[in-house]
Design a protein around this motif. Structure first.
Motif, PDB file in Angstrom:
ATOM      1  N   PRO A   4       6.366  -3.469  16.783  1.00 49.52           N
ATOM      2  CA  PRO A   4       5.463  -3.738  17.908  1.00 49.52           C
ATOM      3  C   PRO A   4       4.987  -2.500  18.661  1.00 49.52           C
ATOM      4  O   PRO A   4       3.850  -2.467  19.131  1.00 49.52           O
ATOM      5  CB  PRO A   4       6.284  -4.658  18.804  1.00 49.52           C
ATOM      6  CG  PRO A   4       7.694  -4.482  18.391  1.00 49.52           C
ATOM      7  CD  PRO A   4       7.681  -4.092  16.950  1.00 49.52           C
ATOM      8  N   HIS A   5       5.829  -1.502  18.784  1.00 57.28           N
ATOM      9  CA  HIS A   5       5.455  -0.276  19.505  1.00 57.28           C
ATOM     10  C   HIS A   5       6.000   0.913  18.715  1.00 57.28           C
ATOM     11  O   HIS A   5       7.118   1.365  18.972  1.00 57.28           O
ATOM     12  CB  HIS A   5       6.012  -0.281  20.928  1.00 57.28           C
ATOM     13  CG  HIS A   5       5.651  -1.485  21.736  1.00 57.28           C
ATOM     14  ND1 HIS A   5       4.381  -1.696  22.238  1.00 57.28           N
ATOM     15  CD2 HIS A   5       6.381  -2.564  22.097  1.00 57.28           C
ATOM     16  CE1 HIS A   5       4.359  -2.846  22.882  1.00 57.28           C
ATOM     17  NE2 HIS A   5       5.553  -3.399  22.809  1.00 57.28           N
ATOM     18  N   ALA A   6       5.232   1.374  17.771  1.00 54.77           N
ATOM     19  CA  ALA A   6       5.716   2.414  16.863  1.00 54.77           C
ATOM     20  C   ALA A   6       6.004   3.719  17.616  1.00 54.77           C
ATOM     21  O   ALA A   6       5.259   4.111  18.529  1.00 54.77           O
ATOM     22  CB  ALA A   6       4.697   2.663  15.770  1.00 54.77           C
ATOM     23  N   THR A   7       7.078   4.385  17.214  1.00 55.80           N
ATOM     24  CA  THR A   7       7.409   5.702  17.752  1.00 55.80           C
ATOM     25  C   THR A   7       7.442   6.703  16.602  1.00 55.80           C
ATOM     26  O   THR A   7       7.430   6.318  15.421  1.00 55.80           O
ATOM     27  CB  THR A   7       8.775   5.699  18.452  1.00 55.80           C
ATOM     28  OG1 THR A   7       9.808   5.577  17.463  1.00 55.80           O
ATOM     29  CG2 THR A   7       8.885   4.553  19.445  1.00 55.80           C
ATOM     30  N   PRO A  56       0.852  -1.194   0.000  1.00 52.44           N
ATOM     31  CA  PRO A  56       0.000   0.000   0.000  1.00 52.44           C
ATOM     32  C   PRO A  56       0.888   1.244   0.000  1.00 52.44           C
ATOM     33  O   PRO A  56       1.953   1.258   0.603  1.00 52.44           O
ATOM     34  CB  PRO A  56      -0.775  -0.126   1.315  1.00 52.44           C
ATOM     35  CG  PRO A  56       0.033  -1.046   2.163  1.00 52.44           C
ATOM     36  CD  PRO A  56       0.732  -1.979   1.227  1.00 52.44           C
ATOM     37  N   PRO A  57       0.463   2.304  -0.670  1.00 45.06           N
ATOM     38  CA  PRO A  57       1.323   3.482  -0.772  1.00 45.06           C
ATOM     39  C   PRO A  57       1.529   4.202   0.558  1.00 45.06           C
ATOM     40  O   PRO A  57       2.578   4.803   0.775  1.00 45.06           O
ATOM     41  CB  PRO A  57       0.593   4.380  -1.769  1.00 45.06           C
ATOM     42  CG  PRO A  57      -0.791   3.867  -1.820  1.00 45.06           C
ATOM     43  CD  PRO A  57      -0.738   2.422  -1.488  1.00 45.06           C
ATOM     44  N   SER A  58       0.544   4.153   1.447  1.00 40.32           N
ATOM     45  CA  SER A  58       0.697   4.866   2.711  1.00 40.32           C
ATOM     46  C   SER A  58      -0.130   4.215   3.807  1.00 40.32           C
ATOM     47  O   SER A  58      -1.116   3.526   3.532  1.00 40.32           O
ATOM     48  CB  SER A  58       0.281   6.335   2.549  1.00 40.32           C
ATOM     49  OG  SER A  58      -1.079   6.424   2.220  1.00 40.32           O
ATOM     50  N   MET A  59       0.317   4.443   5.042  1.00 37.42           N
ATOM     51  CA  MET A  59      -0.395   3.956   6.224  1.00 37.42           C
ATOM     52  C   MET A  59      -0.138   4.915   7.369  1.00 37.42           C
ATOM     53  O   MET A  59       0.901   5.582   7.410  1.00 37.42           O
ATOM     54  CB  MET A  59       0.096   2.564   6.632  1.00 37.42           C
ATOM     55  CG  MET A  59      -0.193   1.442   5.666  1.00 37.42           C
ATOM     56  SD  MET A  59       0.355  -0.148   6.290  1.00 37.42           S
ATOM     57  CE  MET A  59      -0.700  -0.358   7.716  1.00 37.42           C
ATOM     58  N   ASP A  60      -1.084   4.956   8.302  1.00 32.71           N
ATOM     59  CA  ASP A  60      -0.926   5.729   9.532  1.00 32.71           C
ATOM     60  C   ASP A  60      -0.911   4.790  10.715  1.00 32.71           C
ATOM     61  O   ASP A  60      -1.511   3.713  10.682  1.00 32.71           O
ATOM     62  CB  ASP A  60      -2.082   6.716   9.702  1.00 32.71           C
ATOM     63  CG  ASP A  60      -2.047   7.829   8.688  1.00 32.71           C
ATOM     64  OD1 ASP A  60      -3.096   8.422   8.431  1.00 32.71           O
ATOM     65  OD2 ASP A  60      -0.948   8.085   8.141  1.00 32.71           O
ATOM     66  N   CYS A  61      -0.268   5.223  11.788  1.00 31.49           N
ATOM     67  CA  CYS A  61      -0.236   4.427  13.006  1.00 31.49           C
ATOM     68  C   CYS A  61      -0.082   5.370  14.190  1.00 31.49           C
ATOM     69  O   CYS A  61       0.707   6.322  14.129  1.00 31.49           O
ATOM     70  CB  CYS A  61       0.923   3.425  12.969  1.00 31.49           C
ATOM     71  SG  CYS A  61       1.067   2.399  14.443  1.00 31.49           S
ATOM     72  N   ALA A  62      -0.820   5.080  15.251  1.00 37.00           N
ATOM     73  CA  ALA A  62      -0.683   5.881  16.466  1.00 37.00           C
ATOM     74  C   ALA A  62       0.558   5.466  17.236  1.00 37.00           C
ATOM     75  O   ALA A  62       0.912   4.280  17.297  1.00 37.00           O
ATOM     76  CB  ALA A  62      -1.920   5.713  17.351  1.00 37.00           C
ATOM     77  N   GLU A  63       1.220   6.458  17.798  1.00 38.79           N
ATOM     78  CA  GLU A  63       2.420   6.195  18.585  1.00 38.79           C
ATOM     79  C   GLU A  63       2.096   5.207  19.712  1.00 38.79           C
ATOM     80  O   GLU A  63       1.067   5.320  20.390  1.00 38.79           O
ATOM     81  CB  GLU A  63       2.934   7.500  19.175  1.00 38.79           C
ATOM     82  CG  GLU A  63       4.295   7.388  19.835  1.00 38.79           C
ATOM     83  CD  GLU A  63       4.800   8.738  20.321  1.00 38.79           C
ATOM     84  OE1 GLU A  63       3.973   9.659  20.511  1.00 38.79           O
ATOM     85  OE2 GLU A  63       6.025   8.873  20.514  1.00 38.79           O
ATOM     86  N   GLY A  64       2.989   4.214  19.887  1.00 38.83           N
ATOM     87  CA  GLY A  64       2.798   3.211  20.924  1.00 38.83           C
ATOM     88  C   GLY A  64       2.034   1.989  20.472  1.00 38.83           C
ATOM     89  O   GLY A  64       2.084   0.940  21.143  1.00 38.83           O
ATOM     90  N   ARG A  65       1.326   2.106  19.363  1.00 41.62           N
ATOM     91  CA  ARG A  65       0.594   0.960  18.836  1.00 41.62           C
ATOM     92  C   ARG A  65       1.470   0.177  17.872  1.00 41.62           C
ATOM     93  O   ARG A  65       2.511   0.648  17.416  1.00 41.62           O
ATOM     94  CB  ARG A  65      -0.668   1.435  18.104  1.00 41.62           C
ATOM     95  CG  ARG A  65      -1.599   2.289  18.958  1.00 41.62           C
ATOM     96  CD  ARG A  65      -2.148   1.515  20.134  1.00 41.62           C
ATOM     97  NE  ARG A  65      -3.016   0.420  19.742  1.00 41.62           N
ATOM     98  CZ  ARG A  65      -4.330   0.534  19.580  1.00 41.62           C
ATOM     99  NH1 ARG A  65      -4.926   1.689  19.747  1.00 41.62           N
ATOM    100  NH2 ARG A  65      -5.050  -0.528  19.252  1.00 41.62           N
TER     101      ARG A  65
END
Lengths: 115, 110
Positions: B76-79, B7-16
């Motif tokens: 596992p825990h995105a920053t 996929p061209p792009s994705m979002d993720c919340a910090e810590g998730r």
């Protein structure tokens, strides 16, 4: 180890001039790669060497581009004559090679601007 | 050369956990899956690679489906510092060549 070292970091040159980019791979690595990155085309593999011998140069865009690896610790990518469309970031990378399935390490790149 | 689709792009919340998918349906039996990332305008950085078993290191986990036609990179825990373009690459068999695709731009938000 200092990693893969590229020079210069930035180069601005006039159309028609010769440009030489330099790369010092990680000591002991047998494979060396030259990549070019632009917004339009992304990361393109230009050429790769194994034990100082060019193995695949199918990505070299045209005869104006040439690459050499005179010894295990040094490689050059030359563009003669340069054109504005050659403006890009050029990355050099090295890996242990020899069929071992390990990662390639990239240098910080040379940002080339041809005006 | 086996082609990869991301996929061209994705979002993720910090810590998730960030789960980045990749399809490589034409992969051959002796071709490895590699993941790299590129932060801003730096050189690409190796993350992990695998053949058919799942792999884990200090940076990420790699899950490869049993048929090897797809894989998922897990942070596992995105920053915020994980914001980058992530490339899934199938390493050309019996060579050292790495052919980069267009990658997934991961944006980690606070």
């Amino acid at each position: 180890d200092a990693g893969v070292i590229q020079s210069p970091r930035h180069e601005v040159t006039e159309m028609g001039q010769e440009v030489t980019l330099r790369c010092k791979p990680i000591s002991g690595h047998n494979s060396l790669f030259w990549y070019r990155q632009t917004m339009m085309r992304g990361l393109e593999l230009l050429i790769y060497f194994n034990n100082n011998v060019p193995i695949d140069d199918s990505g070299m865009p045209e005869d104006r581009f040439s690459a050499k690896m005179p010894n295990a610790s040094f490689s050059t990518l030359k563009i003669q004559p340069s054109e504005p469309r050659d403006s890009a970031v050029y990355f050099c990378a090295s890996s242990p090679g020899g069929g071992r399935r390990t990662e390639a390490f990239f240098g910080q790149g040379t940002r080339l601007t041809v005006v | 050369d086996a082609k990869t689709t991301q996929p061209p792009s994705m979002d993720c919340a910090e810590g998730r956990a960030a789960n980045l998918p990749c399809n490589h349906s034409t992969i051959s039996g002796n071709e490895y899956v590699y993941w790299y990332r590129q932060i801003h305008s730096q050189g690409p950085q190796y993350i992990i690679h695998g053949l058919k078993n799942n792999e884990t290191n200090e940076m990420a986990s790699l899950i490869i489906t049993e048929d090897r036609k797809s894989s998922t990179l897990i942070l596992p825990h995105a920053t915020l510092r994980d914001t980058a373009v992530y490339y899934c690459i199938v390493r050309v068999a019996l060579t050292d060549k790495l052919i980069f695709g267009t990658g997934t731009r991961l944006q980690v938000f606070p």
